[in-house]
Design an enzyme around this catalytic site. Structure first.
Site, PDB file in Angstrom:
ATOM      1  N   GLU A  31      20.668  42.056 -12.964  1.00  0.00           N
ATOM      2  CA  GLU A  31      21.413  42.931 -12.045  1.00  0.00           C
ATOM      3  C   GLU A  31      21.609  44.361 -12.543  1.00  0.00           C
ATOM      4  O   GLU A  31      22.738  44.799 -12.812  1.00  0.00           O
ATOM      5  CB  GLU A  31      22.783  42.324 -11.740  1.00  0.00           C
ATOM      6  CG  GLU A  31      22.723  40.980 -11.047  1.00  0.00           C
ATOM      7  CD  GLU A  31      24.099  40.489 -10.615  1.00  0.00           C
ATOM      8  OE1 GLU A  31      25.100  41.157 -10.909  1.00  0.00           O
ATOM      9  OE2 GLU A  31      24.171  39.442  -9.965  1.00  0.00           O
TER      10      GLU A  31
ATOM     11  N   GLU B 195      21.205  33.042  -9.316  1.00  0.00           N
ATOM     12  CA  GLU B 195      22.659  32.830  -9.227  1.00  0.00           C
ATOM     13  C   GLU B 195      23.049  32.675  -7.773  1.00  0.00           C
ATOM     14  O   GLU B 195      22.527  33.377  -6.903  1.00  0.00           O
ATOM     15  CB  GLU B 195      23.468  34.021  -9.775  1.00  0.00           C
ATOM     16  CG  GLU B 195      23.524  34.129 -11.267  1.00  0.00           C
ATOM     17  CD  GLU B 195      24.360  35.327 -11.742  1.00  0.00           C
ATOM     18  OE1 GLU B 195      25.342  35.702 -11.064  1.00  0.00           O
ATOM     19  OE2 GLU B 195      23.997  35.882 -12.791  1.00  0.00           O
TER      20      GLU B 195
HETATM   21  C1  BGP Z   1      27.099  38.356 -11.082  1.00  0.00           C
HETATM   22  C2  BGP Z   1      26.890  38.331 -12.571  1.00  0.00           C
HETATM   23  C3  BGP Z   1      27.495  37.160 -13.245  1.00  0.00           C
HETATM   24  C4  BGP Z   1      28.800  36.693 -12.656  1.00  0.00           C
HETATM   25  C5  BGP Z   1      28.805  36.686 -11.146  1.00  0.00           C
HETATM   26  C6  BGP Z   1      30.160  36.442 -10.548  1.00  0.00           C
HETATM   27  O1  BGP Z   1      27.068  39.673 -10.638  1.00  0.00           O
HETATM   28  O2  BGP Z   1      25.526  38.341 -12.882  1.00  0.00           O
HETATM   29  O3  BGP Z   1      27.568  37.442 -14.616  1.00  0.00           O
HETATM   30  O4  BGP Z   1      29.855  37.362 -13.209  1.00  0.00           O
HETATM   31  O5  BGP Z   1      28.313  37.892 -10.630  1.00  0.00           O
HETATM   32  O6  BGP Z   1      30.912  37.602 -10.603  1.00  0.00           O
HETATM   33  P1  BGP Z   1      32.465  37.624 -10.743  1.00  0.00           P
HETATM   34  O7  BGP Z   1      32.784  36.939 -12.019  1.00  0.00           O
HETATM   35  O8  BGP Z   1      32.841  39.054 -10.745  1.00  0.00           O
HETATM   36  O9  BGP Z   1      33.019  36.900  -9.577  1.00  0.00           O
END
Ligand code: BGP
Length: 470
Positions: free
Chosen positions: A165, A376
């Site tokens: 990302e 993800e």
């Molecule tokens: C994505 C990242 C992850 C994780 C996820 C959830 O952007 O790659 O590392 O953090 O988001 O995000 P958050 O924890 O802010 O809800």
């Protein structure tokens, strides 16, 4: 729609080093930007940080055993650069290599395929101090670090992601000030940093291919397909801008080997063009056909309208998503909005499996049949605990609905080869601490970080066992 997922589709779950490992100062690891940033008052939720996280560094055997019990076919995790090279660019820390060797072997012991991200945001502090991603030195150091990882782990790791990302760590780092280095509204630095990342990616891919290890390598983006809030010309235009800035800027240099011309033109007008050399632009061009796949992190689409006033980045609160990370906020451009008729999570992220399906077709139209993994997807929630059991039914529902559209997408000719739920185990949310949970495995912070299986753990095992049969 077929009843089951194809036999070669990988069911996995993901994590990232800073969010799970802990052991921030152990076994020779160097300090990272996040070790420092998370200690600045007010930067993270209640001052939470990854010093201990969920102690995966010491408990990886227990965690991998649980993942095996869940039937996980693949585990996506990231390597902490500063464990391998404490200064980012200098001597190797053998203990760091040892940890990842052990982690990889532990996965393989259970037949779990390791899917390794090289950069999931924890940058060695020595490089951050030197300008981080705005300095080309970081890009060159990354390529050396990647080469060390390929040579050390490549006999067993056959799936590599260079970066996680780019829009997030650059956008939140240089536009919104919410991630390190905490800079706000510096578009010039933002675009410069993204360019160095794309260059580093291309060079790392070239390095990997030259080693002939016969695995696959790609990059992961957070995919934020944009819809206009209505059919007015100005808002349709705003959505085009959003897709150009949030998507094309990130995929074009990887898959087409060049930047989208209309964004380049705009940057010229604004004086934001990165300093780039012919050698760097050539590298992007050469790499265009060499990516094996694209990783997509999909959580939500965005709904955009024309921005009628410059919005301060301060308004990008960590609790909401009123602005997206890659959007320079100025009058006449675009901004994201919440809509009354949509469903949102407690943290204001829209829930829209359809948004993913539409987005996948949008990608196919622009980039053709590139192989993709969902690297993800998941639901951040405060999980309900009833009589000691973690009854995370909303998460099951969320993942189930997304898997349904993924299956549909495959039947419509989208080249998707795997799904990684975020996350395998509860972990540190960058800006929301431990309050916002994502895992199939619960971690009890009041009780010695004990692990416990959630309802979703059993459900996901069933999904994998039956290959999502409906
Ligand atoms: C994505 C990242 C992850 C994780 C996820 C959830 O952007 O790659 O590392 O953090 O988001 O995000 P958050 O924890 O802010 O809800």
């Amino acid at each position: 729609i077929p009843r089951k997922f194809p036999h070669d589709f990988l069911f996995g779950a993901a994590s990232a080093s800073y969010q799970v490992e802990g052991a921030a100062n152990e076994d020779g690891k160097g300090p990272t930007n996040w070790d420092v940033f998370s200690k600045i008052p007010g930067k993270t939720f209640e001052g939470t940080n990854g010093d201990i996280a969920v102690d995966h560094y010491h408990r990886y055997k227990e965690d991998i055993r649980l993942m095996a019990e869940m039937g996980l076919e693949s585990y996506r995790f990231s390597v902490s650069w500063a464990r391998i090279l404490p200064d980012g660019d200098g001597s190797i820390n053998e203990k760091g290599l040892e940890f990842y060797n052990n982690l990889i072997d532990e996965c393989l012991k259970y037949g779990i395929v390791p899917f390794v991200t090289l950069y999931h945001w924890d940058l060695p502090m020595a490089l951050e101090k030197d300008g981080g991603w705005t300095n080309k030195r970081t890009a060159e150091a990354f390529v050396k670090y990647a080469d060390i990882c390929f040579r050390s782990f490549g006999d067993r790791v056959k799936h590599w992601i260079t970066f996680n990302e780019t829009v997030m760590f650059c956008g939140l780092g240089y536009l919104k000030g919410a991630h390190p280095p905490g800079i706000q509204n510096d578009e010039k630095k933002y675009f410069q940093a993204t360019h160095h990342v794309f260059y580093a990616h291309a060079k790392a891919v070239e390095t990997y291919k030259s080693l002939k290890q016969y695995g696959e390598i790609g990059i992961t983006h957070v995919f934020l397909p944009a819809y206009s809030v209505d059919d007015t010309e100005e808002n349709l235009r705003a959505a085009e801008h959003a897709n150009a800035y949030e998507t094309h800027w990130y995929y074009d240099p990887i898959l087409k080997g060049e930047y989208p011309p209309y964004v380049v033109k705009h940057l010229e007008e604004k004086g934001w063009t990165p300093d780039w050399t012919d050698e760097e632009l050539d590298m992007l061009k050469r790499n265009a056909d060499h990516n094996d796949f694209i990783g997509l992190n999909y959580y939500q689409p965005i709904r955009v309208e024309k921005n009628h006033e410059a919005v301060s980045s301060i308004e990008h609160s960590r609790e909401t998503s009123t602005l997206v990370p890659g959007s320079p906020s100025f009058d006449g451009f675009y901004r994201t909005v919440k809509m009354d008729d949509k469903t949102y999570t407690k943290w204001g992220w829209e829930i829209s499996p359809q948004g993913f399906l539409d987005g996948l077709h949008m990608l196919k139209a622009r980039y053709g049949d590139v192989k993709m993994y969902v690297t993800e997807n998941g639901l951040g929630d405060e999980d309900p605990i009833i009589a000691g059991e973690i009854v995370d039914i909303p998460r099951i529902k969320y993942i189930e609905e997304h898997l349904k559209v993924i299956k549909k997408a495959i039947s419509q000719g989208i080249n998707l080869k795997g799904y990684y739920a975020w996350s395998a185990i509860d972990l540190l949310s960058w800006l929301n601490g431990y309050k916002k949970q994502y895992g199939f495995i619960y971690v009890d912070h009041k009780n010695g970080l004990n692990r416990k299986k959630k309802l979703s753990f059993h459900w996901y095992r069933q999904i994998i066992e039956t290959r999502g049969e409906e």
